[in-house]
Design a protein around this motif. Structure first.
Motif, PDB file in Angstrom:
ATOM      1  N   GLY A 154      33.815  74.242 -49.342  1.00  0.00           N
ATOM      2  CA  GLY A 154      32.791  73.869 -50.315  1.00  0.00           C
ATOM      3  C   GLY A 154      31.635  74.845 -50.332  1.00  0.00           C
ATOM      4  N   GLN A 155      31.198  75.275 -49.143  1.00  0.00           N
ATOM      5  CA  GLN A 155      30.106  76.246 -49.055  1.00  0.00           C
ATOM      6  C   GLN A 155      30.504  77.569 -49.695  1.00  0.00           C
ATOM      7  OE1 GLN A 155      29.324  76.425 -44.862  1.00  0.00           O
ATOM      8  NE2 GLN A 155      27.764  74.819 -44.951  1.00  0.00           N
ATOM      9  N   CYS A 156      31.719  77.989 -49.424  1.00  0.00           N
ATOM     10  CA  CYS A 156      32.210  79.249 -49.985  1.00  0.00           C
ATOM     11  C   CYS A 156      32.279  79.162 -51.513  1.00  0.00           C
ATOM     12  CB  CYS A 156      33.579  79.557 -49.401  1.00  0.00           C
ATOM     13  SG  CYS A 156      33.915  81.290 -49.186  1.00  0.00           S
ATOM     14  N   LEU A 157      32.794  78.064 -52.019  1.00  0.00           N
ATOM     15  CA  LEU A 157      32.886  77.884 -53.470  1.00  0.00           C
ATOM     16  C   LEU A 157      31.510  77.776 -54.106  1.00  0.00           C
ATOM     17  CD1 LEU A 157      35.966  75.504 -53.711  1.00  0.00           C
ATOM     18  CD2 LEU A 157      35.816  77.874 -54.481  1.00  0.00           C
ATOM     19  N   LEU A 185      29.052  91.033 -51.498  1.00  0.00           N
ATOM     20  CA  LEU A 185      30.168  90.090 -51.366  1.00  0.00           C
ATOM     21  C   LEU A 185      30.718  90.102 -49.943  1.00  0.00           C
ATOM     22  CD1 LEU A 185      31.957  90.928 -54.733  1.00  0.00           C
ATOM     23  CD2 LEU A 185      30.402  89.032 -54.258  1.00  0.00           C
ATOM     24  N   ILE A 186      30.709  91.255 -49.321  1.00  0.00           N
ATOM     25  CA  ILE A 186      31.123  91.367 -47.923  1.00  0.00           C
ATOM     26  C   ILE A 186      30.091  90.661 -47.039  1.00  0.00           C
ATOM     27  CG2 ILE A 186      31.490  92.979 -46.001  1.00  0.00           C
ATOM     28  CD1 ILE A 186      32.648  94.944 -48.148  1.00  0.00           C
ATOM     29  N   ALA A 187      28.802  90.918 -47.310  1.00  0.00           N
ATOM     30  CA  ALA A 187      27.729  90.288 -46.531  1.00  0.00           C
ATOM     31  C   ALA A 187      27.768  88.766 -46.635  1.00  0.00           C
ATOM     32  CB  ALA A 187      26.372  90.819 -46.991  1.00  0.00           C
ATOM     33  N   ALA A 188      28.174  88.259 -47.796  1.00  0.00           N
ATOM     34  CA  ALA A 188      28.242  86.809 -48.009  1.00  0.00           C
ATOM     35  C   ALA A 188      29.498  86.192 -47.406  1.00  0.00           C
ATOM     36  CB  ALA A 188      28.190  86.503 -49.502  1.00  0.00           C
ATOM     37  N   GLY A 189      30.422  87.031 -46.924  1.00  0.00           N
ATOM     38  CA  GLY A 189      31.647  86.525 -46.327  1.00  0.00           C
ATOM     39  C   GLY A 189      32.733  86.199 -47.335  1.00  0.00           C
ATOM     40  N   LEU A 190      32.550  86.606 -48.597  1.00  0.00           N
ATOM     41  CA  LEU A 190      33.568  86.357 -49.617  1.00  0.00           C
ATOM     42  C   LEU A 190      34.645  87.429 -49.619  1.00  0.00           C
ATOM     43  CD1 LEU A 190      31.266  85.181 -52.529  1.00  0.00           C
ATOM     44  CD2 LEU A 190      32.734  83.771 -51.094  1.00  0.00           C
ATOM     45  N   LEU A 191      34.288  88.619 -49.154  1.00  0.00           N
ATOM     46  CA  LEU A 191      35.255  89.712 -49.010  1.00  0.00           C
ATOM     47  C   LEU A 191      35.142  90.239 -47.594  1.00  0.00           C
ATOM     48  CD1 LEU A 191      34.613  91.888 -52.211  1.00  0.00           C
ATOM     49  CD2 LEU A 191      36.281  90.062 -51.922  1.00  0.00           C
ATOM     50  N   GLU A 192      36.201  90.868 -47.138  1.00  0.00           N
ATOM     51  CA  GLU A 192      36.112  91.578 -45.874  1.00  0.00           C
ATOM     52  C   GLU A 192      36.623  92.987 -46.085  1.00  0.00           C
ATOM     53  OE1 GLU A 192      40.206  90.083 -43.713  1.00  0.00           O
ATOM     54  OE2 GLU A 192      38.330  89.106 -43.234  1.00  0.00           O
ATOM     55  N   GLU A 193      36.109  93.875 -45.279  1.00  0.00           N
ATOM     56  CA  GLU A 193      36.457  95.277 -45.414  1.00  0.00           C
ATOM     57  C   GLU A 193      37.571  95.621 -44.439  1.00  0.00           C
ATOM     58  OE1 GLU A 193      33.772  99.217 -46.219  1.00  0.00           O
ATOM     59  OE2 GLU A 193      32.913  97.510 -45.209  1.00  0.00           O
ATOM     60  N   ASN A 194      38.555  96.327 -44.929  1.00  0.00           N
ATOM     61  CA  ASN A 194      39.635  96.803 -44.084  1.00  0.00           C
ATOM     62  C   ASN A 194      39.027  97.792 -43.096  1.00  0.00           C
ATOM     63  OD1 ASN A 194      41.836  98.228 -43.034  1.00  0.00           O
ATOM     64  ND2 ASN A 194      42.979  98.076 -44.940  1.00  0.00           N
ATOM     65  N   PRO A 195      39.370  97.691 -41.802  1.00  0.00           N
ATOM     66  CA  PRO A 195      38.772  98.609 -40.837  1.00  0.00           C
ATOM     67  C   PRO A 195      39.193 100.072 -41.030  1.00  0.00           C
ATOM     68  CG  PRO A 195      40.411  97.219 -39.774  1.00  0.00           C
ATOM     69  CD  PRO A 195      40.250  96.737 -41.187  1.00  0.00           C
ATOM     70  N   GLY A 196      40.254 100.300 -41.798  1.00  0.00           N
ATOM     71  CA  GLY A 196      40.675 101.671 -42.090  1.00  0.00           C
ATOM     72  C   GLY A 196      39.784 102.221 -43.189  1.00  0.00           C
ATOM     73  N   ALA A 247      37.648 102.168 -46.518  1.00  0.00           N
ATOM     74  CA  ALA A 247      36.800 101.071 -47.013  1.00  0.00           C
ATOM     75  C   ALA A 247      37.481 100.373 -48.183  1.00  0.00           C
ATOM     76  CB  ALA A 247      35.448 101.617 -47.426  1.00  0.00           C
ATOM     77  N   VAL A 248      38.310  99.416 -47.857  1.00  0.00           N
ATOM     78  CA  VAL A 248      39.068  98.697 -48.878  1.00  0.00           C
ATOM     79  C   VAL A 248      38.771  97.210 -48.753  1.00  0.00           C
ATOM     80  CG1 VAL A 248      41.367  98.159 -49.745  1.00  0.00           C
ATOM     81  CG2 VAL A 248      40.887 100.421 -48.816  1.00  0.00           C
ATOM     82  N   PRO A 249      38.216  96.604 -49.790  1.00  0.00           N
ATOM     83  CA  PRO A 249      37.879  95.188 -49.706  1.00  0.00           C
ATOM     84  C   PRO A 249      39.092  94.300 -49.952  1.00  0.00           C
ATOM     85  CG  PRO A 249      37.266  96.051 -51.829  1.00  0.00           C
ATOM     86  CD  PRO A 249      37.818  97.208 -51.039  1.00  0.00           C
ATOM     87  N   VAL A 250      39.121  93.180 -49.277  1.00  0.00           N
ATOM     88  CA  VAL A 250      40.114  92.142 -49.552  1.00  0.00           C
ATOM     89  C   VAL A 250      39.372  90.815 -49.598  1.00  0.00           C
ATOM     90  CG1 VAL A 250      42.080  93.329 -48.515  1.00  0.00           C
ATOM     91  CG2 VAL A 250      40.694  91.838 -47.110  1.00  0.00           C
ATOM     92  N   VAL A 251      39.894  89.884 -50.372  1.00  0.00           N
ATOM     93  CA  VAL A 251      39.254  88.581 -50.471  1.00  0.00           C
ATOM     94  C   VAL A 251      39.371  87.872 -49.140  1.00  0.00           C
ATOM     95  CG1 VAL A 251      39.381  86.314 -51.548  1.00  0.00           C
ATOM     96  CG2 VAL A 251      39.579  88.356 -52.940  1.00  0.00           C
ATOM     97  N   ARG A 252      38.282  87.324 -48.727  1.00  0.00           N
ATOM     98  CA  ARG A 252      38.227  86.560 -47.491  1.00  0.00           C
ATOM     99  C   ARG A 252      37.707  85.192 -47.865  1.00  0.00           C
ATOM    100  NH1 ARG A 252      34.205  85.321 -43.787  1.00  0.00           N
ATOM    101  NH2 ARG A 252      34.965  85.173 -41.670  1.00  0.00           N
ATOM    102  N   GLY A 253      38.049  84.230 -47.136  1.00  0.00           N
ATOM    103  CA  GLY A 253      37.490  82.927 -47.399  1.00  0.00           C
ATOM    104  C   GLY A 253      38.324  81.852 -46.744  1.00  0.00           C
ATOM    105  N   PRO A 254      37.780  80.674 -46.689  1.00  0.00           N
ATOM    106  CA  PRO A 254      38.466  79.594 -46.004  1.00  0.00           C
ATOM    107  C   PRO A 254      39.759  79.167 -46.683  1.00  0.00           C
ATOM    108  CG  PRO A 254      36.443  78.816 -47.018  1.00  0.00           C
ATOM    109  CD  PRO A 254      36.500  80.298 -47.200  1.00  0.00           C
ATOM    110  N   TRP A 255      39.962  79.558 -47.938  1.00  0.00           N
ATOM    111  CA  TRP A 255      41.200  79.177 -48.623  1.00  0.00           C
ATOM    112  C   TRP A 255      42.331  80.138 -48.278  1.00  0.00           C
ATOM    113  CZ3 TRP A 255      36.628  80.435 -50.940  1.00  0.00           C
ATOM    114  CH2 TRP A 255      36.544  81.726 -51.444  1.00  0.00           C
ATOM    115  N   ARG A 256      42.010  81.265 -47.613  1.00  0.00           N
ATOM    116  CA  ARG A 256      43.021  82.222 -47.176  1.00  0.00           C
ATOM    117  C   ARG A 256      43.370  81.924 -45.738  1.00  0.00           C
ATOM    118  NH1 ARG A 256      45.308  84.614 -51.445  1.00  0.00           N
ATOM    119  NH2 ARG A 256      43.813  85.701 -52.704  1.00  0.00           N
ATOM    120  N   LYS A 257      44.635  82.055 -45.398  1.00  0.00           N
ATOM    121  CA  LYS A 257      45.053  81.813 -44.001  1.00  0.00           C
ATOM    122  C   LYS A 257      45.225  83.108 -43.286  1.00  0.00           C
ATOM    123  CE  LYS A 257      47.113  77.511 -45.111  1.00  0.00           C
ATOM    124  NZ  LYS A 257      48.081  76.548 -44.986  1.00  0.00           N
TER     125      LYS A 257
END
Length: 91
Positions: A8-11, A68-79, A81-91
Motif C-alpha cells: 500500500g505504501q509503495c502504491l 525513483l531509485i531513492a524512493a525504492g520503486l526502482l533498483e539499480e543493477n550493480p553492474g 547503471a541499469v534500473p529495474v522495477v523494485r517493489g513489494p509486488w516483485r518476488k
C-alpha cells in the motif's frame, strides 16, 4: 514476502509521482529485464518523453530515475547503471 501495508505504501508513493515518472515505472515493470540506459531512452522517446525533440541522453535518463531509485520503486543493477522495477509486488 511483503505485507499489505508495504504494498500500500509503495502504491501510494507511485500514485503521487509525476506522470513522467509513472511512465518510467510502468515501462520498466513491463520490460523487467536487462535494459540499458540507451534502450530506456529510446523507449521513452517512443512514448513522447524527449528533450528538445531528441532522444534523452544517458545522463538525462539517470536524472529521471534517480528519485525513483531513492524512493525504492526502482533498483539499480550493480553492474552497468541499469534500473529495474523494485517493489513489494516483485518476488
Amino acid at each position: 514476502m511483503t505485507s499489505a501495508s508495504q504494498r500500500g505504501q509503495c502504491l501510494d508513493h507511485y500514485r503521487r509521482l509525476p506522470a513522467e515518472h509513472q511512465t518510467i515505472v510502468k515501462l520498466l515493470a513491463m520490460y523487467y529485464g536487462y535494459c540499458s540506459l540507451t534502450t530506456l531512452a529510446k523507449c521513452l522517446a517512443s512514448l513522447g518523453i524527449k528533450e528538445g525533440g531528441k532522444v534523452l541522453k544517458s545522463e538525462s535518463v539517470k536524472a529521471r530515475i534517480k528519485p525513483l531509485i531513492a524512493a525504492g520503486l526502482l533498483e539499480e543493477n550493480p553492474g552497468p547503471a541499469v534500473p529495474v522495477v523494485r517493489g513489494p509486488w516483485r518476488k
